[in-house]
Design a protein around this motif. Structure first.
Motif, PDB file in Angstrom:
ATOM      1  N   VAL A 151       0.840  -1.203   0.000  1.00 50.20           N
ATOM      2  CA  VAL A 151       0.000   0.000   0.000  1.00 50.20           C
ATOM      3  C   VAL A 151       0.873   1.251   0.000  1.00 50.20           C
ATOM      4  O   VAL A 151       0.601   2.224  -0.724  1.00 50.20           O
ATOM      5  N   ALA A 152       1.947   1.251   0.807  1.00 49.89           N
ATOM      6  CA  ALA A 152       2.831   2.412   0.866  1.00 49.89           C
ATOM      7  C   ALA A 152       3.507   2.663  -0.476  1.00 49.89           C
ATOM      8  O   ALA A 152       3.613   3.807  -0.935  1.00 49.89           O
ATOM      9  N   ARG A 153       3.944   1.606  -1.138  1.00 51.71           N
ATOM     10  CA  ARG A 153       4.588   1.768  -2.441  1.00 51.71           C
ATOM     11  C   ARG A 153       3.584   2.250  -3.484  1.00 51.71           C
ATOM     12  O   ARG A 153       3.908   3.090  -4.337  1.00 51.71           O
ATOM     13  N   GLY A 154       2.353   1.722  -3.434  1.00 47.98           N
ATOM     14  CA  GLY A 154       1.332   2.185  -4.366  1.00 47.98           C
ATOM     15  C   GLY A 154       1.012   3.658  -4.167  1.00 47.98           C
ATOM     16  O   GLY A 154       0.867   4.414  -5.139  1.00 47.98           O
ATOM     17  N   THR A 155       0.922   4.091  -2.918  1.00 50.78           N
ATOM     18  CA  THR A 155       0.661   5.508  -2.627  1.00 50.78           C
ATOM     19  C   THR A 155       1.806   6.377  -3.111  1.00 50.78           C
ATOM     20  O   THR A 155       1.587   7.461  -3.669  1.00 50.78           O
ATOM     21  N   ARG A 156       3.032   5.905  -2.913  1.00 55.37           N
ATOM     22  CA  ARG A 156       4.194   6.673  -3.342  1.00 55.37           C
ATOM     23  C   ARG A 156       4.240   6.799  -4.866  1.00 55.37           C
ATOM     24  O   ARG A 156       4.541   7.869  -5.404  1.00 55.37           O
ATOM     25  N   ARG A 157       3.927   5.711  -5.577  1.00 53.52           N
ATOM     26  CA  ARG A 157       3.917   5.773  -7.040  1.00 53.52           C
ATOM     27  C   ARG A 157       2.837   6.719  -7.544  1.00 53.52           C
ATOM     28  O   ARG A 157       3.042   7.456  -8.512  1.00 53.52           O
ATOM     29  N   THR A 158       1.668   6.701  -6.891  1.00 57.87           N
ATOM     30  CA  THR A 158       0.595   7.605  -7.289  1.00 57.87           C
ATOM     31  C   THR A 158       1.000   9.057  -7.089  1.00 57.87           C
ATOM     32  O   THR A 158       0.728   9.919  -7.936  1.00 57.87           O
ATOM     33  N   ALA A 159       1.670   9.329  -5.961  1.00 58.18           N
ATOM     34  CA  ALA A 159       2.122  10.699  -5.691  1.00 58.18           C
ATOM     35  C   ALA A 159       3.156  11.148  -6.717  1.00 58.18           C
ATOM     36  O   ALA A 159       3.115  12.285  -7.202  1.00 58.18           O
ATOM     37  N   VAL A 160       4.072  10.258  -7.084  1.00 59.52           N
ATOM     38  CA  VAL A 160       5.084  10.605  -8.091  1.00 59.52           C
ATOM     39  C   VAL A 160       4.437  10.849  -9.443  1.00 59.52           C
ATOM     40  O   VAL A 160       4.783  11.800 -10.165  1.00 59.52           O
ATOM     41  N   ARG A 161       3.456  10.015  -9.809  1.00 56.59           N
ATOM     42  CA  ARG A 161       2.766  10.188 -11.089  1.00 56.59           C
ATOM     43  C   ARG A 161       1.988  11.500 -11.119  1.00 56.59           C
ATOM     44  O   ARG A 161       1.950  12.190 -12.148  1.00 56.59           O
ATOM     45  N   ASP A 162       1.373  11.873 -10.011  1.00 62.27           N
ATOM     46  CA  ASP A 162       0.609  13.117  -9.968  1.00 62.27           C
ATOM     47  C   ASP A 162       1.513  14.333 -10.106  1.00 62.27           C
ATOM     48  O   ASP A 162       1.117  15.348 -10.695  1.00 62.27           O
ATOM     49  N   THR A 163       2.721  14.248  -9.544  1.00 66.54           N
ATOM     50  CA  THR A 163       3.630  15.388  -9.655  1.00 66.54           C
ATOM     51  C   THR A 163       4.150  15.575 -11.077  1.00 66.54           C
ATOM     52  O   THR A 163       4.534  16.684 -11.464  1.00 66.54           O
ATOM     53  N   ARG A 164       4.148  14.505 -11.874  1.00 65.93           N
ATOM     54  CA  ARG A 164       4.618  14.609 -13.257  1.00 65.93           C
ATOM     55  C   ARG A 164       3.551  15.123 -14.213  1.00 65.93           C
ATOM     56  O   ARG A 164       3.861  15.566 -15.316  1.00 65.93           O
ATOM     57  N   LEU A 165       2.272  15.077 -13.825  1.00 63.90           N
ATOM     58  CA  LEU A 165       1.193  15.555 -14.695  1.00 63.90           C
ATOM     59  C   LEU A 165       1.189  17.075 -14.738  1.00 63.90           C
ATOM     60  O   LEU A 165       1.502  17.738 -13.737  1.00 63.90           O
ATOM     61  N   PRO A 166       0.850  17.711 -15.890  1.00 65.91           N
ATOM     62  CA  PRO A 166       0.782  19.188 -15.949  1.00 65.91           C
ATOM     63  C   PRO A 166      -0.328  19.714 -15.050  1.00 65.91           C
ATOM     64  O   PRO A 166      -1.397  19.118 -14.953  1.00 65.91           O
ATOM     65  N   ALA A 167      -0.042  20.843 -14.434  1.00 66.16           N
ATOM     66  CA  ALA A 167      -1.029  21.433 -13.534  1.00 66.16           C
ATOM     67  C   ALA A 167      -2.206  21.967 -14.334  1.00 66.16           C
ATOM     68  O   ALA A 167      -2.026  22.532 -15.424  1.00 66.16           O
ATOM     69  N   PRO A 168      -3.436  21.796 -13.857  1.00 62.26           N
ATOM     70  CA  PRO A 168      -4.613  22.313 -14.579  1.00 62.26           C
ATOM     71  C   PRO A 168      -4.601  23.835 -14.622  1.00 62.26           C
ATOM     72  O   PRO A 168      -4.128  24.503 -13.702  1.00 62.26           O
ATOM     73  N   ALA A 169      -5.099  24.397 -15.703  1.00 65.66           N
ATOM     74  CA  ALA A 169      -5.140  25.842 -15.860  1.00 65.66           C
ATOM     75  C   ALA A 169      -6.144  26.456 -14.894  1.00 65.66           C
ATOM     76  O   ALA A 169      -7.178  25.854 -14.606  1.00 65.66           O
ATOM     77  N   PRO A 170      -5.860  27.628 -14.369  1.00 68.76           N
ATOM     78  CA  PRO A 170      -6.830  28.287 -13.476  1.00 68.76           C
ATOM     79  C   PRO A 170      -8.147  28.548 -14.174  1.00 68.76           C
ATOM     80  O   PRO A 170      -8.225  28.623 -15.408  1.00 68.76           O
ATOM     81  N   ALA A 171      -9.187  28.708 -13.367  1.00 72.07           N
ATOM     82  CA  ALA A 171     -10.524  28.905 -13.930  1.00 72.07           C
ATOM     83  C   ALA A 171     -10.607  30.172 -14.763  1.00 72.07           C
ATOM     84  O   ALA A 171     -11.262  30.227 -15.802  1.00 72.07           O
ATOM     85  N   GLY A 172      -9.915  31.242 -14.331  1.00 68.50           N
ATOM     86  CA  GLY A 172      -9.935  32.493 -15.082  1.00 68.50           C
ATOM     87  C   GLY A 172      -9.342  32.344 -16.468  1.00 68.50           C
ATOM     88  O   GLY A 172      -9.858  32.869 -17.448  1.00 68.50           O
ATOM     89  N   ASP A 173      -8.234  31.609 -16.551  1.00 71.22           N
ATOM     90  CA  ASP A 173      -7.603  31.397 -17.859  1.00 71.22           C
ATOM     91  C   ASP A 173      -8.501  30.575 -18.767  1.00 71.22           C
ATOM     92  O   ASP A 173      -8.566  30.816 -19.981  1.00 71.22           O
ATOM     93  N   LEU A 174      -9.195  29.585 -18.202  1.00 69.08           N
ATOM     94  CA  LEU A 174     -10.095  28.775 -19.005  1.00 69.08           C
ATOM     95  C   LEU A 174     -11.226  29.618 -19.576  1.00 69.08           C
ATOM     96  O   LEU A 174     -11.626  29.459 -20.737  1.00 69.08           O
ATOM     97  N   ASN A 175     -11.776  30.532 -18.753  1.00 72.50           N
ATOM     98  CA  ASN A 175     -12.855  31.400 -19.232  1.00 72.50           C
ATOM     99  C   ASN A 175     -12.363  32.328 -20.347  1.00 72.50           C
ATOM    100  O   ASN A 175     -13.052  32.572 -21.333  1.00 72.50           O
ATOM    101  N   THR A 176     -11.146  32.835 -20.197  1.00 64.70           N
ATOM    102  CA  THR A 176     -10.583  33.718 -21.232  1.00 64.70           C
ATOM    103  C   THR A 176     -10.385  32.979 -22.536  1.00 64.70           C
ATOM    104  O   THR A 176     -10.714  33.471 -23.619  1.00 64.70           O
TER     105      THR A 176
END
Length: 246
Positions: free
Chosen positions: A201-226
């Motif tokens: 479980v600890a290794r699975g959680t760690r892999r998920t955290a590493v994968r999430d840090t590699r994904l691009p951050a979502p654009a803010p709501a204001g930028d999406l509206n623009t």
């Protein structure tokens, strides 16, 4: 096949069950969010447990635990001693006594022996622990490997616990005269399986955290509206320019 002396079995059972109970108490104190108990109070609780378990006959909880679960294995006894020492040295919730290689060996061996005991394998593996040749040979090889690990300082505490269990079997035939009862019991097997599950479980959680840090951050709501507004305005602007050109 030689069985241990009944008196030594009784003494061992009380001492081993008292050690297991003390270890479970300290494990509970590690989990429950309470203030750390003063050293004297903790020592008094542990002493009370050992005195209670050393009572004669049915007055001892070890008497009933032995009827229900038989005797703790020598390896479980050694691992509990390591855990008590770890806690007493101030390493509350400290390093893993049940290391992954040891836990994996116990888990696999337990599955094989328990399937054999239930008649699903019918190879007589458990009864081989009473054998006059194979069991002493395995004990001798195991003791040699543990001694080498202690000398090389490779997992020295765990190797020392395993060596102690083998010596209990070799010298006193404890706890039952069967080698496998010295190295394995249901509580130890459950501890090993739980340790492996927690590690997975600890290794699975760690892999998920590493994968999430590699994904691009979502654009803010204001930028999406623009961006949406620009996208909606672009077709109409193109049409106007086309009409003006004509």
């Amino acid at each position: 096949m030689s069985l241990p002396d009944l008196a030594s079995q009784i003494v061992y059972g009380r001492l081993a069950w008292a050690t297991v109970a003390a270890t479970l108490l300290l494990a509970l104190l590690d989990v429950v969010p309470v203030r750390r108990l003063p050293q004297r109070l903790l020592a008094g609780l542990l002493a009370a447990i050992f005195v209670l378990f050393m009572l004669p006959g049915a007055a001892s909880p070890a008497y009933w635990l032995t009827l229900a679960f038989h005797y703790p294995s020598g390896l479980l006894f050694g691992c509990c001693v390591l855990k008590l020492r770890q806690h007493w040295d101030g390493q509350r919730g400290g390093g893993a006594v049940m290391m992954p290689p040891l836990a994996a060996a116990i888990a696999v061996s337990g599955v094989i022996l328990y399937l054999d005991a239930m008649g699903l394998l019918t190879q007589g593996y458990y009864y081989a622990g009473f054998g006059p040749t194979a069991a002493p040979l395995v004990a001798l090889l195991g003791a040699g490997g543990c001694a080498l690990a202690v000398v090389r300082n490779t997992a020295r505490p765990q190797a020392g616990a395993l060596l102690t269990a083998i010596l209990l079997f070799s010298l006193l035939r404890l706890p039952t005269g069967n080698l496998w009862d010295t190295l394995l019991d249901p509580l130890l097997w459950g501890w090993a399986v739980a340790s492996l599950a927690a590690l997975a479980v600890a290794r699975g959680t760690r892999r998920t955290a590493v994968r999430d840090t590699r994904l691009p951050a979502p654009a803010p709501a204001g930028d999406l509206n623009t961006l949406s507004a620009l996208g909606a305005a672009q077709p109409s602007s193109t049409i106007k320019e086309h009409v003006s050109g004509n």
